[in-house]
Write a protein that holds these residues in place. Structure first.
Motif, PDB file in Angstrom:
ATOM      1  N   ALA A  42       5.942  62.713  45.747  1.00 56.47           N
ATOM      2  CA  ALA A  42       5.466  62.174  47.021  1.00 56.47           C
ATOM      3  C   ALA A  42       6.002  60.792  47.344  1.00 56.47           C
ATOM      4  O   ALA A  42       5.970  60.368  48.513  1.00 56.47           O
ATOM      5  N   ASN A  43       6.489  60.073  46.346  1.00 54.16           N
ATOM      6  CA  ASN A  43       7.043  58.738  46.604  1.00 54.16           C
ATOM      7  C   ASN A  43       8.546  58.776  46.854  1.00 54.16           C
ATOM      8  O   ASN A  43       9.184  57.728  46.927  1.00 54.16           O
ATOM      9  N   GLU A  44       9.124  59.962  47.014  1.00 51.20           N
ATOM     10  CA  GLU A  44      10.549  60.106  47.311  1.00 51.20           C
ATOM     11  C   GLU A  44      10.693  60.547  48.771  1.00 51.20           C
ATOM     12  O   GLU A  44      10.568  61.731  49.092  1.00 51.20           O
ATOM     13  N   LEU A  45      10.956  59.584  49.647  1.00 49.68           N
ATOM     14  CA  LEU A  45      10.820  59.818  51.087  1.00 49.68           C
ATOM     15  C   LEU A  45      12.109  59.993  51.885  1.00 49.68           C
ATOM     16  O   LEU A  45      12.036  60.289  53.081  1.00 49.68           O
ATOM     17  N   PRO A  46      13.312  59.834  51.302  1.00 49.11           N
ATOM     18  CA  PRO A  46      14.498  60.120  52.110  1.00 49.11           C
ATOM     19  C   PRO A  46      14.516  61.531  52.679  1.00 49.11           C
ATOM     20  O   PRO A  46      14.993  61.754  53.798  1.00 49.11           O
ATOM     21  N   GLY A  47      14.002  62.502  51.940  1.00 46.88           N
ATOM     22  CA  GLY A  47      13.968  63.873  52.429  1.00 46.88           C
ATOM     23  C   GLY A  47      13.016  64.059  53.591  1.00 46.88           C
ATOM     24  O   GLY A  47      13.269  64.860  54.504  1.00 46.88           O
ATOM     25  N   THR A  48      11.900  63.333  53.582  1.00 46.33           N
ATOM     26  CA  THR A  48      10.957  63.400  54.704  1.00 46.33           C
ATOM     27  C   THR A  48      11.612  62.855  55.965  1.00 46.33           C
ATOM     28  O   THR A  48      11.454  63.425  57.058  1.00 46.33           O
ATOM     29  N   ALA A  49      12.371  61.758  55.819  1.00 50.72           N
ATOM     30  CA  ALA A  49      13.078  61.200  56.971  1.00 50.72           C
ATOM     31  C   ALA A  49      14.135  62.183  57.477  1.00 50.72           C
ATOM     32  O   ALA A  49      14.283  62.390  58.691  1.00 50.72           O
ATOM     33  N   THR A  82       0.657  62.201  47.684  1.00 47.91           N
ATOM     34  CA  THR A  82       0.729  61.136  48.683  1.00 47.91           C
ATOM     35  C   THR A  82      -0.522  60.267  48.664  1.00 47.91           C
ATOM     36  O   THR A  82      -0.474  59.077  48.997  1.00 47.91           O
ATOM     37  N   ALA A  83      -1.656  60.841  48.258  1.00 46.88           N
ATOM     38  CA  ALA A  83      -2.916  60.095  48.234  1.00 46.88           C
ATOM     39  C   ALA A  83      -3.134  59.337  46.934  1.00 46.88           C
ATOM     40  O   ALA A  83      -4.138  58.641  46.794  1.00 46.88           O
ATOM     41  N   GLN A  84      -2.211  59.470  45.996  1.00 51.09           N
ATOM     42  CA  GLN A  84      -2.408  58.858  44.689  1.00 51.09           C
ATOM     43  C   GLN A  84      -1.696  57.511  44.619  1.00 51.09           C
ATOM     44  O   GLN A  84      -0.506  57.428  44.312  1.00 51.09           O
ATOM     45  N   SER A  85      -2.428  56.467  44.914  1.00 48.16           N
ATOM     46  CA  SER A  85      -1.928  55.103  44.787  1.00 48.16           C
ATOM     47  C   SER A  85      -2.684  54.400  43.671  1.00 48.16           C
ATOM     48  O   SER A  85      -3.886  54.634  43.466  1.00 48.16           O
ATOM     49  N   HIS A  86      -1.978  53.564  42.946  1.00 48.62           N
ATOM     50  CA  HIS A  86      -2.583  52.829  41.839  1.00 48.62           C
ATOM     51  C   HIS A  86      -2.331  51.351  42.074  1.00 48.62           C
ATOM     52  O   HIS A  86      -1.182  50.903  42.091  1.00 48.62           O
ATOM     53  N   PHE A  87      -3.412  50.592  42.291  1.00 47.41           N
ATOM     54  CA  PHE A  87      -3.300  49.162  42.595  1.00 47.41           C
ATOM     55  C   PHE A  87      -2.327  48.923  43.748  1.00 47.41           C
ATOM     56  O   PHE A  87      -1.490  48.023  43.708  1.00 47.41           O
ATOM     57  N   GLY A  88      -2.419  49.775  44.778  1.00 51.15           N
ATOM     58  CA  GLY A  88      -1.633  49.581  45.989  1.00 51.15           C
ATOM     59  C   GLY A  88      -0.234  50.137  45.951  1.00 51.15           C
ATOM     60  O   GLY A  88       0.500  50.031  46.940  1.00 51.15           O
ATOM     61  N   GLU A  89       0.176  50.746  44.829  1.00 50.36           N
ATOM     62  CA  GLU A  89       1.533  51.293  44.735  1.00 50.36           C
ATOM     63  C   GLU A  89       1.465  52.809  44.665  1.00 50.36           C
ATOM     64  O   GLU A  89       0.788  53.374  43.785  1.00 50.36           O
ATOM     65  N   LEU A  90       2.161  53.475  45.594  1.00 55.49           N
ATOM     66  CA  LEU A  90       2.189  54.926  45.621  1.00 55.49           C
ATOM     67  C   LEU A  90       2.813  55.461  44.340  1.00 55.49           C
ATOM     68  O   LEU A  90       3.863  55.008  43.912  1.00 55.49           O
TER      69      LEU A  90
END
Length: 353
Positions: A42-49, A82-90
C-alpha cells in the motif's frame, strides 16, 4: 466504465474495507482479457498514479468504441494496508496483524479451482479474504499486471521464464531498463496467477504460456510519483494493450527491448556486513566493474577502523538501492544485475521478504 466496490468485513466489530474496481467491457470475444492492479504494497504509489491516468485514457477509448477485450483495473488493491500507519508513517508492506507480507501467501491452486477462492469466505481473516478476491479477479484474465515499485530503482520487472521472451513487448512499451527472470517458486501474487495457468490441467505443468502474461512491474522508486512520469507510463501501458489487441490502435511491432535481462541467480544482493551509517559512492543506473567501491558503512565513526568498504562482487548494472542511510547488519543495500551468476547462495523464490 462500470465502477463497483468489494466490501471486506474487518476482523473487529464496526470495521469494513472498500475495494473500488473499474471494469470495461470489450466488444471482441477473442481479444485478451486484462487485469491490472496497483498498490498491493500500500505504500508503493507510482502504480496508483499510473492507473489514474490509464483509466482516463481507457474511458476515452471506450467512448470511441476502442475497447476490444475486457479490462479490470484496481488502482488501490490494499485498503487494509493503506490504513496501517505507525507513528504517522504509512507501512503497507506487511500486515501488522499477522506480520505477513501482503504480497505473499496467495493460494496456489489450479485454474479449474478458481471459484473455490470465494467459497466460505467468512472462514478467513480480512487480509486473506482480500487476497482471495484479488486472485479470483486476476484468474479471469489472460494478461495480469501487478504494479509495484522498489525503494530507489530503475524501471524493471519480474517476469517468469514461462512468459519470456514474448513479454519483451511490455518491457519495451514501458522503457524498462532491466528484466529479472523469476523462477516461479513463491506465493507472491504474480506467481500465484502463473501457477494456476501452469497447472490448468491437474498434474500437467506447462513450461510456456503463449498469449498470457503475469508480471510484477517495478515502477522505479517509492518517491517517483509525479504526473508527467505517471502519464508517460500510462501511455506506454496503453501501447502494450494496443499491441496485444486489447484496445484498438496501432498494432505495429514495438521496438526491440534493449535493456539487461538477468535470471535471479545473476542478481547480486549487496548487503551490509555491519550496522552503521551508509555512504553511497554509486547511484542506480551506474555500470560498475568488479572491485569498484560502492558503499562505505560507518560502523564506528571517527575510529581508525570505523569505516567498512563494500565493493562490487562482479561487473553489472545497479538497478536498485535503499533510500535509508542507516544499515542494520545484513540489511539490503543494492541489487546489481550481472551477466553471470552470483557466487552467493540463493533460496528459490523472491529476492526479498
Amino acid at each position: 466504465m462500470d465502477i463497483s466496490e468489494i466490501i471486506i468485513a474487518g476482523d473487529t466489530a464496526g470495521i469494513e474495507w472498500r475495494l473500488p474496481v473499474f471494469r470495461f467491457k470489450g466488444k471482441s470475444p477473442d481479444a485478451p482479457k486484462t487485469y491490472i492492479q496497483a498498490a498491493l504494497h500500500a505504500n508503493e504509489l507510482p502504480g496508483t498514479a499510473l492507473a489514474h491516468f490509464l483509466l482516463q485514457m481507457l474511458a476515452e477509448a471506450e467512448k470511441n468504441g476502442a475497447i476490444l477485450g475486457d479490462i479490470t483495473v484496481v488502482p488501490q488493491a490494499n485498503p487494509i494496508g493503506t490504513a496501517q500507519s505507525h507513528f504517522g508513517e504509512l507501512q503497507g508492506r506487511f500486515d501488522l496483524g499477522s506480520r505477513t507480507n501482503f504480497n505473499r501467501d496467495f493460494p496456489l491452486i489450479a485454474l479449474g479451482e478458481r471459484d473455490s477462492l470465494l467459497t466460505d469466505l467468512d472462514r478467513y481473516s480480512a487480509t486473506d479474504r482480500l487476497k482471495r478476491q484479488l486472485l479470483h479477479m486476476a484468474l479471469g484474465s489472460e494478461l495480469m499486471l501487478d504494479l509495484h515499485c522498489d525503494d530507489e530503482a530503475l524501471q524493471y520487472a519480474y517476469i517468469d521464464d514461462a512468459f519470456w521472451p514474448e513479454a519483451a513487448d511490455l518491457a519495451a512499451a514501458l522503457d524498462m531498463e532491466a528484466v529479472f527472470l523469476s523462477d516461479g517458486e513463491s506465493s507472491a501474487f504474480e506467481e500465484a496467477v502463473a501457477y494456476a495457468w501452469k497447472y490448468e490441467t491437474a498434474g500437467q505443468k506447462k513450461t510456456q504460456l503463449p498469449g498470457r502474461l503475469s508480471v510484477t512491474v517495478e515502477l522505479r522508486g517509492t518517491r517517483d510519483v509525479y504526473p508527467d512520469i505517471a502519464r508517460k507510463d500510462a501511455e506506454g501501458l496503453l501501447r502494450f494493450l494496443a499491441a496485444r489487441g486489447v484496445v484498438a490502435g496501432d498494432r505495429a511491432a514495438l521496438p526491440a527491448f534493449s535493456g539487461i535481462v538477468a535470471p535471479l541467480d545473476n542478481i547480486e544482493m549487496l548487503r551490509a556486513p555491519a550496522p552503521g551509517a551508509i555512504l553511497f559512492h554509486r547511484d542506480i543506473g551506474d555500470k560498475v566493474k568488479a572491485g569498484d567501491l560502492l558503499v562505505t558503512i560507518l560502523n564506528r565513526p571517527g575510529q581508525p577502523d570505523g569505516a567498512i568498504e563494500v565493493r562490487a562482487p562482479q561487473d553489472g548494472l545497479i538497478v536498485t538501492r535503499v533510500s535509508t542511510r542507516l544499515a542494520r547488519r545484513r540489511s539490503d543495500l543494492m541489487k546489481i544485475a550481472c551477466a553471470t551468476a552470483s557466487s552467493a547462495a540463493r533460496k528459490p523464490g523472491p529476492l526479498e521478504a
